[in-house]
Scaffold this active site. Structure first.
Site, PDB file in Angstrom:
ATOM      1  N   LYS A  82     127.102 -47.972  91.588  1.00 40.77           N
ATOM      2  CA  LYS A  82     126.984 -46.657  90.644  1.00 40.77           C
ATOM      3  C   LYS A  82     126.463 -46.851  89.211  1.00 40.77           C
ATOM      4  CE  LYS A  82     129.520 -43.575  93.163  1.00 40.77           C
ATOM      5  NZ  LYS A  82     129.162 -42.297  93.477  1.00 40.77           N
ATOM      6  N   ASP A 114     136.518 -41.144  91.874  1.00 38.21           N
ATOM      7  CA  ASP A 114     137.271 -41.979  92.842  1.00 38.21           C
ATOM      8  C   ASP A 114     137.447 -43.508  92.446  1.00 38.21           C
ATOM      9  OD1 ASP A 114     138.617 -39.923  94.591  1.00 38.21           O
ATOM     10  OD2 ASP A 114     136.515 -39.550  95.393  1.00 38.21           O
TER      11      ASP A 114
END
Length: 372
Positions: A82, A114
């Site tokens: 990410k 998340d």
């Protein structure tokens, strides 16, 4: 010996999957990601290409030529991919603010997560002297929230789903000096998510280079990618469907059964929301496809498959035995590919994807075990 010990084991059920008719996805073309994304990442102090590890044992079990795992267990100092998207998007955001004379002080980067995206935004904010506020939905492991807080971000726990956390983060970003840095898009909020998707393109460029080093110059025949809202899958589709010529691989989306919004959307033919359940694959526990991802997924994916918690757990253990650290989301890709390539109906599924005994398969393991 128990009464039922001589009974044969229960047959493995066929996976829940959907395949696009007619192979039209491989003829669809789109605009490639900007080349300067990789150049930007290459200048970051902690940048290095993540490993592309060959697993001959899986190739033998699945009846294909070669299997590779893109291991994202350590990317720019974090245990997931990410950071590629967050770093590029924040770079673009701050450069734009400076160009328009709006860099008078630090901003607060607001997001919902998340786990991995929120930590990447928090780390990027800390390194650049900015602030971060991260909304964490119900079901995220406490260690993931603690890791985000350790980056210096304010953490807001949400009693609700990921979609609810996104809604609250969007509301909070209306405060003075706050900017939403979300990795899903909806009508009216699409520019920053598009930058995040561009950031993920570095991963795909690395795969090209690493396959070429392994004497595979035409690219893979199948790429399996875990899917939450679909941003990484959008980057993968963009990379492989923007090529003017050459081999165009089959692209397989993998989701948990508890949150198979892309599979359901493909089945219906339009983007829909699904009610999500509980899953250890927290980063994939998303009920609505990103609005900017959906056209790419609809037109560029070949198939989608939903996997069980047991599928992910077994795949993670298998990767660990082969020396690869992979959390539940990272293990989704090998779990999905394995369920498609083996078991009842495998011949039909392999034919639908155009795969044979010489095919090259790439699995995207998007997180290490430390990400959970």
């Amino acid at each position: 010996m128990t009464e039922n010990s001589s009974l044969p084991p229960s047959p493995t059920p066929a996976p829940t999957w959907f395949t696009q008719p007619g192979g039209r996805s491989r003829a669809w073309r789109c605009t490639p990601a900007p080349a300067e994304v990789r150049e930007f990442h290459a200048l970051l102090p902690e940048y290095a290409p993540t490993p592309l590890t060959e697993l001959p044992s899986l190739a033998g079990e699945w009846g294909v030529g070669r299997v590779f795992v893109k291991d994202e267990s350590s990317r720019l100092g974090l245990p997931a991919f990410k950071a590629l998207g967050a770093s590029w998007a924040v770079h673009r955001l701050l450069a734009e603010r400076a160009a328009y004379g709006r860099d008078s002080g630090p901003v607060t980067l607001v997001t919902a997560t998340d786990g991995n995206h929120g930590r990447a935004v928090a780390r990027t904010a800390r390194l650049l002297g900015q602030r971060a506020r991260v909304f964490v939905p119900q079901g995220v492991h406490p260690r993931a929230a603690e890791a985000i807080a350790a980056e210096g971000a304010g953490v807001t726990h949400v009693t609700g789903s990921y979609d609810e956390a996104v809604r609250l983060a969007a509301e909070a970003s209306a405060a003075p000096g706050a900017v939403l840095v979300q990795d899903t898009a909806w009508p009216g909020y699409e520019r920053i998510p598009a930058w995040i998707v561009e950031g993920y393109s570095t991963l795909c460029v690395e795969i090209d280079e690493q396959l070429a080093a392994a004497d595979i110059h035409e690219g893979p025949d199948l790429v399996a990618v875990p899917v939450g809202v679909g941003s990484l899958a959008q980057a993968v589709v963009t990379h492989y469907r923007s090529r003017p010529a050459g081999r165009s691989p089959a692209l397989l989306a993998v989701e948990p059964e508890a949150a198979a919004c892309v599979l359901e959307s493909l089945r219906i033919g339009e983007a829909v929301s699904v009610r999500t359940g509980e899953t250890a694959m927290a980063g994939l526990n998303c009920g609505t496809p990103s609005s900017i991802a959906w056209p790419h997924l609809k037109n560029g994916l070949d198939a989608a498959v939903a996997i069980t918690e047991a599928d992910s757990s077994r795949a993670g253990a298998r990767l660990a035995a082969l020396g690869i650290s992979s959390g539940p989301c990272g293990a989704a890709a090998p779990a999905g590919a394995g369920s498609v390539l083996t078991g009842p109906g495998a011949d039909e599924r392999r034919t639908a994807l155009g795969l044979g005994p010489a095919s090259v398969v790439v699995l995207l393991s998007t997180e290490g075990t430390a990400a959970s």
